[in-house]
Design an enzyme around this catalytic site. Sequence first.
Site, PDB file in Angstrom:
ATOM      1  N   ASP A 119       0.867  -1.172   0.000  1.00 55.74           N
ATOM      2  CA  ASP A 119       0.000   0.000   0.000  1.00 55.74           C
ATOM      3  C   ASP A 119       0.902   1.220   0.000  1.00 55.74           C
ATOM      4  O   ASP A 119       2.019   1.187   0.515  1.00 55.74           O
ATOM      5  CB  ASP A 119      -0.892  -0.045   1.249  1.00 55.74           C
ATOM      6  N   SER A 120       0.400   2.316  -0.574  1.00 56.49           N
ATOM      7  CA  SER A 120       1.286   3.456  -0.808  1.00 56.49           C
ATOM      8  C   SER A 120       1.571   4.270   0.435  1.00 56.49           C
ATOM      9  O   SER A 120       2.514   5.041   0.466  1.00 56.49           O
ATOM     10  CB  SER A 120       0.644   4.366  -1.837  1.00 56.49           C
ATOM     11  N   GLY A 121       0.785   4.126   1.430  1.00 58.88           N
ATOM     12  CA  GLY A 121       0.951   4.994   2.598  1.00 58.88           C
ATOM     13  C   GLY A 121      -0.065   6.112   2.586  1.00 58.88           C
ATOM     14  O   GLY A 121      -0.141   6.904   3.515  1.00 58.88           O
ATOM     15  N   GLY A 122      -0.868   6.179   1.528  1.00 59.63           N
ATOM     16  CA  GLY A 122      -1.892   7.214   1.440  1.00 59.63           C
ATOM     17  C   GLY A 122      -2.912   7.106   2.553  1.00 59.63           C
ATOM     18  O   GLY A 122      -3.358   8.102   3.109  1.00 59.63           O
ATOM     19  N   PHE A 123      -3.238   5.870   2.901  1.00 61.91           N
ATOM     20  CA  PHE A 123      -4.265   5.670   3.916  1.00 61.91           C
ATOM     21  C   PHE A 123      -3.843   6.246   5.256  1.00 61.91           C
ATOM     22  O   PHE A 123      -4.666   6.654   6.060  1.00 61.91           O
ATOM     23  CB  PHE A 123      -4.594   4.182   4.058  1.00 61.91           C
ATOM     24  N   ASP A 173      -2.139   8.113  -3.154  1.00 63.15           N
ATOM     25  CA  ASP A 173      -3.388   8.807  -3.465  1.00 63.15           C
ATOM     26  C   ASP A 173      -3.733   9.788  -2.357  1.00 63.15           C
ATOM     27  O   ASP A 173      -3.211   9.713  -1.259  1.00 63.15           O
ATOM     28  CB  ASP A 173      -4.535   7.808  -3.673  1.00 63.15           C
ATOM     29  N   GLN A 217     -10.692   7.486  -6.724  1.00 62.42           N
ATOM     30  CA  GLN A 217     -11.171   8.263  -5.578  1.00 62.42           C
ATOM     31  C   GLN A 217     -12.502   8.931  -5.933  1.00 62.42           C
ATOM     32  O   GLN A 217     -13.087   8.636  -6.967  1.00 62.42           O
ATOM     33  CB  GLN A 217     -10.114   9.296  -5.173  1.00 62.42           C
ATOM     34  N   ASP A 294      -8.363  -6.619   0.967  1.00 62.00           N
ATOM     35  CA  ASP A 294      -7.418  -6.709   2.079  1.00 62.00           C
ATOM     36  C   ASP A 294      -8.079  -6.109   3.303  1.00 62.00           C
ATOM     37  O   ASP A 294      -8.959  -5.262   3.193  1.00 62.00           O
ATOM     38  CB  ASP A 294      -6.147  -5.925   1.788  1.00 62.00           C
ATOM     39  N   CYS A 332     -13.292 -26.720   9.196  1.00 64.42           N
ATOM     40  CA  CYS A 332     -12.040 -26.024   8.899  1.00 64.42           C
ATOM     41  C   CYS A 332     -10.865 -26.997   8.985  1.00 64.42           C
ATOM     42  O   CYS A 332     -10.782 -27.801   9.900  1.00 64.42           O
ATOM     43  CB  CYS A 332     -11.831 -24.880   9.873  1.00 64.42           C
ATOM     44  N   CYS A 334      -7.629 -26.019   9.117  1.00 65.59           N
ATOM     45  CA  CYS A 334      -6.402 -25.354   9.546  1.00 65.59           C
ATOM     46  C   CYS A 334      -5.810 -26.097  10.735  1.00 65.59           C
ATOM     47  O   CYS A 334      -6.491 -26.865  11.402  1.00 65.59           O
ATOM     48  CB  CYS A 334      -6.670 -23.892   9.908  1.00 65.59           C
ATOM     49  N   CYS A 337      -7.677 -25.821  14.088  1.00 60.02           N
ATOM     50  CA  CYS A 337      -8.897 -26.623  14.234  1.00 60.02           C
ATOM     51  C   CYS A 337      -8.579 -28.119  14.279  1.00 60.02           C
ATOM     52  O   CYS A 337      -9.297 -28.884  14.903  1.00 60.02           O
ATOM     53  CB  CYS A 337      -9.875 -26.331  13.103  1.00 60.02           C
ATOM     54  N   HIS A 362      -6.169 -19.457  12.270  1.00 59.21           N
ATOM     55  CA  HIS A 362      -7.511 -19.917  11.904  1.00 59.21           C
ATOM     56  C   HIS A 362      -8.233 -18.850  11.094  1.00 59.21           C
ATOM     57  O   HIS A 362      -8.857 -19.151  10.081  1.00 59.21           O
ATOM     58  CB  HIS A 362      -8.343 -20.261  13.133  1.00 59.21           C
TER      59      HIS A 362
END
Lengths: 628, 399
Positions: A119-123, A173, A217, A294, A332, A334, A337, A362
């Site tokens: 991720d660009s770091g914009g968030f 962004d 956006q 994500d 499940c 995993c 479980c 899990h």
Amino acid sequence: MATATAASLPGASVAAAAAVSSSSSSPALSFRILAECSKSKARTSLMKLPHYAVELPMFMPVGTQGTLKGLLPEQVKGAKAQVILGNTYHLGTRPGKDLFQDFGGLHKFMQWDRALLTDSGGFQMVSLLDLAEITEEGVKFRSPYDGSECMLTPEESIEIQNAIGADIMMQLDDVVDVREKDYERFKTAAYRTTRWLDRCIKANKNPDRQNLFPIIQGGLFPDLRKISLEQQIARDAPGYAIGGLSGGEAKEKFWPTVHLCTDHLPKNKPRYCMGVGFAVDLVVCCALGVDMFDCVFPTRTARFGCALVDNGQINLKARDFANDFRPIDEKCGCSTCRNYSRAYLHTIVTKETVACHLLSLHNVAYQMRLMQSIRDSIKKDCFAEFVEDFMAAYYKDQEYPQWVVDALAAVKITLKKNSSSGVTNKASDIWDDQESDEKLWNLRSGFDKLYLTGYRNAILGDFEEEEAAGRIEGFETAFQSQSKVNPTIYLSRLDGLLMACLTKCKSNLNEEQKVEIRLIQNMINHALKLNFEPSKSILEKVLKSNKQTETRNEQEEVRLCSSECFVDAKYSEDSTRDRYKSRDSKCGCTPGQTDNAETCLNEILSRTRAVCDSVGWKIPDFILNHEL
Amino acid sequence: MFFILWWTRMHHYMYRLSIFVTTFRCFRITRKELHTSLHFSVCVSVQDAAKATPQGYNHKKGVSLWTYGGRQIITADKYMDLMEAMQPDWYEALNDADPGIGSSKKRILNSTTSSMEYLKQCITLHKASQKLKGSALFAPLLGGRSEKARNGWSKSLMSTTVDKSAISGYTIVGLHTNGPEVEDLQPVNVSNIVKASLEPLAAELPRQTAGMWNPLTVLQLAHLGVDIFDSTFPFLVTERRGALTFPFRLNRRQNDGAYSKGSCLEHQNKKLKVSEDSPKAKAEEEVPRQDNKIRESEDEELSSPYEINMKNKSNVSLMKPLLEGCECYTCKNFTRAYVHHLTIANELLAPVLLMMHNLHHWMDFFSSIREAIKTDRLEDLQTLITTSVFESNEDITLS
């Protein structure tokens, strides 16, 4: 290699007919649709990235600082994760881009050989807003670690991401908090994001092995979104992301925005909806044609002791699980479980760090399994049915939120309300009635949530015989641990038994037996209600409803009265007694009449026994263990 | 009725190392539960060796255990109920090992009197229990820090007052009151009292002692005839984000000619490496050395000469593993720079990777001890560790 993998996938032949194969505008990404849903916009596809060929739609777990919350890379692979998400801002601050250059990228640094996305770091403009200042040049951050200031420009962001070497990079962004009201701010952000995209594309040193995704956006304004879409699509990128959502906006506005974007985005390119990770949102967004997701939710919720299951999540801290020896989810596969019971996890959760690892594992596996089911259903072209089943399991009683119904209707999937047998409804009435639920929860008697779990399972009828035995054993321990047993426990046990009987033997019961069971249950409920909530208003309500009900005869009135007196007798030394005093005159009997109460309880017991005998059930011993 | 107890063997950070389960829910955790998920032997001790046990809470009625839910006083009956529920492979009998350094004779006497009572009760219940047929009972060796009391206690174990047929081993308790401070106990501190405890005992039964014994003290205890130790040391080192690097390989030291860069330890590396390394690698080596000094002065208490501190900035760009030549998962896959990054970022993976390394190192150390005993070279091993860790032979000598 992409072709070979595609051919070997099950359902690929089906897909061939529907497939829209595409050539990507990037040498580092090839994308082909394997199958599409015949109703909705959902599709499943194969995206080949430099490090890994991933199947879409997919969920990407978030490993902000180059590690996924305590899990080893092998464990993450074992959970079938295909892409891990890293964060440019955090990684750029610590350990810094120079180190990545020395090490040859994050893949080597963290020993992850599948794909990475950064991720660009914009968030962080939103999440660290107090520390950030946004100008046309870029974002000025104050480091949360040492207070030093740094300027994150599009060029700088790409330089860091180039050093990190992720398969997919995101443009920097201009993210605006979605709850912001100012239209002009969103307009500026939408245009600025495109200007920054151009700077990012120019700065990218590795277009041959790193894909750069633009971000759409425009907040929740359709006109701005359209402008942004038009501008960004014109840049012909290998894939596109829908940004600026999942920041706490109303779901009614969230889904139309996604819908609008997927309508306009090119079909032959992957679409990534940022920050989405709740199971329902994933399913809805897949139906709307999104391919990548994500979210930090699965790992974050694990830290609080929550495990994801088909109807949401369960908090393993709850006492319900102290004696629950099933795995979190029987379906499940995993390693959590396979190896550990809920009871074990309950013991260590939020106390030992390993609980967090086990739950994270899990939860990641759950998300992967959900996405796998979505992909499989699309390949078999039964995605619509999958959505219906999923929603039915997620929302008990098919009480779907309106936005889910609307969003799915927009892509021609209708959620039907399943009107099944009366018994289920009756059971769920009891179950869902907030009031009675609360009464049960508030019991002072030590008869606790544990019993409710058993109740629920008995009602829903989804437990096997041996499990029933285990369940009863669980009750037994819980109840035996209470030295002073309140009569409510006794009554509730009988009630639970009857309820289980009603549900489990549904087909064998004749009308008479059913009526009998309900009558006994009514008696029990009255006794319980009076005990749980000895308030005047409730009592009046009960009395009133009795008068209105045809089945109530005078005898019932007497019974009601007697059970009330029984309660009085039991609590005669308690302070609660005062509350009952006012009612003494009403029913005309005195608290001393324990005979009456015992008669009433004995009647309940004998009638229950008769019913149980008639269906061949034995009343478990523990129910009768305590003398009243 | 439900409460959670701490039994400690070893702490586990990850499920694959799950021999080291620390907590069990008594009663409802069955043997199946414990064993199917572990596939290893399980041993239960009364107190958690990694946490300092508060002193002065035991009295005639029972022993105080420190659980998540607070203090629980536990009687021999209750204790044996728990053992029946857990069915460990072996467990120590309930005991009051409270008396620490400087306890009065009276306190020691009280503790041995009540512990003898518990032991007799445990033995009776153990023999009567069907469920504990597969479990072994270890008798505690008590007596505080008094050689006389210890010797007396051990003799009483061998006397006719105790039913010896039920005892399958011994655990030495009361040498310390658990927690990180145990690390400071040097061989000389425990040597004589352990000797006094072990002297009257039959040789054929195993002896165990729990706690954060440092490597040199472990060697001394092994020398005196202790058989079983635990992983409190690597665990607590991990907790302070250290990586164990002390050397223990006798053979490699012996053939100095075959000494390869990949199989030695940093300490020795520094001494031996003269020409083989490039200037860059050399520079890298110098940095931690300087910082070691700084570290030692800054937070001396948070580290020991047996380890390197991963919080230390000197690791920030080191592309080498925690320990050159180490075969553990962490060293084979990750660099110091990465582990340092995780440590600084306070990520959960940092202790996982460190614990994997430390435990591996600790296990290898023990295989080296076994080897040394077989070839009668325990003293060489002691000398090796002493010289390379402390770079001189002062203070610490074999008795």
